[in-house]
Design a protein around this motif. Sequence first.
Motif, mmCIF file in Angstrom:
data_model
loop_
_atom_site.group_PDB
_atom_site.id
_atom_site.type_symbol
_atom_site.label_atom_id
_atom_site.label_comp_id
_atom_site.label_asym_id
_atom_site.label_seq_id
_atom_site.Cartn_x
_atom_site.Cartn_y
_atom_site.Cartn_z
ATOM 1 N N ALA A 1 0.878 -1.182 0.000
ATOM 2 C CA ALA A 1 0.000 0.000 0.000
ATOM 3 C C ALA A 1 0.909 1.223 0.000
ATOM 4 O O ALA A 1 1.304 1.719 1.059
ATOM 5 N N TRP A 2 1.264 1.650 -1.190
ATOM 6 C CA TRP A 2 2.194 2.774 -1.313
ATOM 7 C C TRP A 2 1.471 4.013 -1.835
ATOM 8 O O TRP A 2 0.673 3.935 -2.782
ATOM 9 N N SER A 3 1.770 5.131 -1.221
ATOM 10 C CA SER A 3 1.391 6.402 -1.823
ATOM 11 C C SER A 3 2.696 6.993 -2.367
ATOM 12 O O SER A 3 3.756 6.382 -2.195
ATOM 13 N N GLU A 4 2.608 8.156 -2.983
ATOM 14 C CA GLU A 4 3.704 8.778 -3.744
ATOM 15 C C GLU A 4 3.737 8.137 -5.138
ATOM 16 O O GLU A 4 4.255 7.025 -5.338
ATOM 17 N N SER A 5 3.177 8.883 -6.084
ATOM 18 C CA SER A 5 2.926 8.328 -7.416
ATOM 19 C C SER A 5 4.175 7.781 -8.112
ATOM 20 O O SER A 5 4.109 6.750 -8.779
ATOM 21 N N SER A 6 5.331 8.445 -7.951
ATOM 22 C CA SER A 6 6.527 7.958 -8.655
ATOM 23 C C SER A 6 6.993 6.630 -8.061
ATOM 24 O O SER A 6 7.444 5.732 -8.774
ATOM 25 N N ALA A 7 6.864 6.488 -6.748
ATOM 26 C CA ALA A 7 7.275 5.244 -6.079
ATOM 27 C C ALA A 7 6.315 4.109 -6.440
ATOM 28 O O ALA A 7 6.730 2.956 -6.594
ATOM 29 N N VAL A 8 5.031 4.450 -6.592
ATOM 30 C CA VAL A 8 4.023 3.453 -6.971
ATOM 31 C C VAL A 8 4.367 2.870 -8.348
ATOM 32 O O VAL A 8 4.367 1.650 -8.545
ATOM 33 N N VAL A 9 4.675 3.758 -9.296
ATOM 34 C CA VAL A 9 5.021 3.301 -10.644
ATOM 35 C C VAL A 9 6.263 2.407 -10.581
ATOM 36 O O VAL A 9 6.335 1.356 -11.226
ATOM 37 N N PHE A 10 7.231 2.808 -9.774
ATOM 38 C CA PHE A 10 8.468 2.027 -9.659
ATOM 39 C C PHE A 10 8.169 0.639 -9.081
ATOM 40 O O PHE A 10 8.642 -0.378 -9.591
ATOM 41 N N ALA A 11 7.362 0.589 -8.011
ATOM 42 C CA ALA A 11 7.071 -0.692 -7.340
ATOM 43 C C ALA A 11 6.321 -1.644 -8.276
ATOM 44 O O ALA A 11 6.669 -2.822 -8.387
ATOM 45 N N ASN A 12 5.310 -1.135 -8.967
ATOM 46 C CA ASN A 12 4.534 -1.986 -9.882
ATOM 47 C C ASN A 12 5.367 -2.427 -11.080
ATOM 48 O O ASN A 12 5.328 -3.590 -11.475
ATOM 49 N N SER A 13 6.094 -1.475 -11.656
ATOM 50 C CA SER A 13 6.760 -1.743 -12.929
ATOM 51 C C SER A 13 8.085 -2.464 -12.741
ATOM 52 O O SER A 13 8.371 -3.441 -13.429
ATOM 53 N N PHE A 14 8.894 -1.971 -11.834
ATOM 54 C CA PHE A 14 10.271 -2.459 -11.703
ATOM 55 C C PHE A 14 10.330 -3.743 -10.879
ATOM 56 O O PHE A 14 11.005 -4.691 -11.244
ATOM 57 N N PHE A 15 9.601 -3.780 -9.761
ATOM 58 C CA PHE A 15 9.593 -4.990 -8.922
ATOM 59 C C PHE A 15 8.525 -5.986 -9.375
ATOM 60 O O PHE A 15 8.606 -7.164 -9.035
ATOM 61 N N GLY A 16 7.479 -5.499 -10.053
ATOM 62 C CA GLY A 16 6.349 -6.388 -10.360
ATOM 63 C C GLY A 16 5.505 -6.617 -9.116
ATOM 64 O O GLY A 16 4.742 -7.579 -9.022
ATOM 65 N N ALA A 17 5.645 -5.742 -8.127
ATOM 66 C CA ALA A 17 4.795 -5.807 -6.928
ATOM 67 C C ALA A 17 3.462 -5.133 -7.256
ATOM 68 O O ALA A 17 3.311 -4.555 -8.338
ATOM 69 N N CYS A 18 2.496 -5.233 -6.329
ATOM 70 C CA CYS A 18 1.141 -4.749 -6.645
ATOM 71 C C CYS A 18 0.700 -3.677 -5.658
ATOM 72 O O CYS A 18 0.496 -3.960 -4.468
ATOM 73 N N THR A 19 0.551 -2.471 -6.142
ATOM 74 C CA THR A 19 0.009 -1.405 -5.291
ATOM 75 C C THR A 19 -0.808 -0.427 -6.115
ATOM 76 O O THR A 19 -0.448 -0.110 -7.254
ATOM 77 N N ASN A 20 -1.905 0.031 -5.536
ATOM 78 C CA ASN A 20 -2.638 1.134 -6.142
ATOM 79 C C ASN A 20 -1.943 2.442 -5.797
ATOM 80 O O ASN A 20 -1.041 2.468 -4.964
#
Length: 397
Positions: free
Chosen positions: A135-154
């Motif tokens: 559960a991440w906020s901060e839009s740039s970190a969210v994109v990084f977590a979903n895209s780079f790690f393949g983790a799942c956060t809105n």
Amino acid sequence: MYLTKEEERALDGEHGEAVEKSMKLLTAIGDIYNARKLVPIKSAQIAGVSYKNIGDAGLEYVRDLADQGARVRVFSTLNPAGNDPERWQEMGVDEAFASKQKEIVEAYARMDILPTCTCSPYEISNIAMKWEHLAWSESSAVVFANSFFGACTNREGGPSSLAAAIVGKTPEYGMHLNENRAGKVLVNVNAKLESGTDYAVMGHYIGGIVGSRVPVFAGMDAQIPYQLKMMGAGLAASGGVPMFHAVGLTPEADTALSGKPEDKIAFGEEELKQAYEALDQGVEEPDIACIGCPHCSVTGLARIAKQLKGKEVSTPTWVFTNTAIKKLADRAGYTKTIEKSGAKVFCDTCFIVSPVEKMGYKSMITNSSKAGHYSSSFCGLKSKVMKLTDLVKEVTK
Ligand code: F3S
């Protein structure tokens, strides 16, 4: 939304007021988005830290939660604050602001949240595995977590990420579901992208077209994570993009375009030129230059030190990172080299979330499309985005 017996008890207040309040928020969000259930999360990144953004009402909210005994159940890190905790006077921040800011960070720390104060938590130990829920906020970190790690956060807001951290769960919708992670728009990259800023500017251009749809980049040959970090920040600033795929580079790219894309975009030299032009508001004599959006890594500071070595800046130049990275950069000598030029390395804050409007700056230059975007739309300054090498030439001329 289905709740287990234990979750129902938490919602009924059996685990205290803070958990009850958090459960109420999470179930309301779950109902809005038709989530079937709550899923356990591995970590949270919590925004809503700068006093400039949350004001007295926000301060009261986090102080009350801390007073009520709220404690996070998962590893949680914090977004940037409104000022450097030690050098706020050098930034031109007043004492009243700095003292309220201190109280906010301390309230979060009382809830067992690590006061990292960075938008790049993945540079300092908040990392994730593929398909882990976060559960991440901060839009740039969210994109990084979903895209780079393949983790799942809105793209969580501050209160929802905090509630998720307190409960240890988040509603299962959006990016937590596989079907929403598929690519929708194919971006064929033909432009020669050389610097992190080229990637950042392309991200900003594409984000403005795709909105919140997931783009798949083909033909891109990024060499270092920094380039994708800068691109993700740009995508999230101009659009509502929660993630991207890059063929050959990101973990879910192979299966990202199993169906036919809704749209195709060609990004060549002409589009790159237009993307830079859209981020140029005609700044001739900038009042200030800013680097470090998202926050610099230690290798980022090494790059800046190399470029500023032996030079002297004639325009105020601020570089942003967090305390943990800066300590390492201090040891490596990068901070000394940067500051010998007259530039400043500030920690745990950034230009956008600090009270720059009160400091008299009217125009700025930056190497980040996100900082350029928000310095005009959020802080009311004129801005211009340029490559780091050009920015260094500009501030040392
Ligand atoms: Fe970070 Fe501030 Fe940019 S929070 S992503 S440096 S706007």
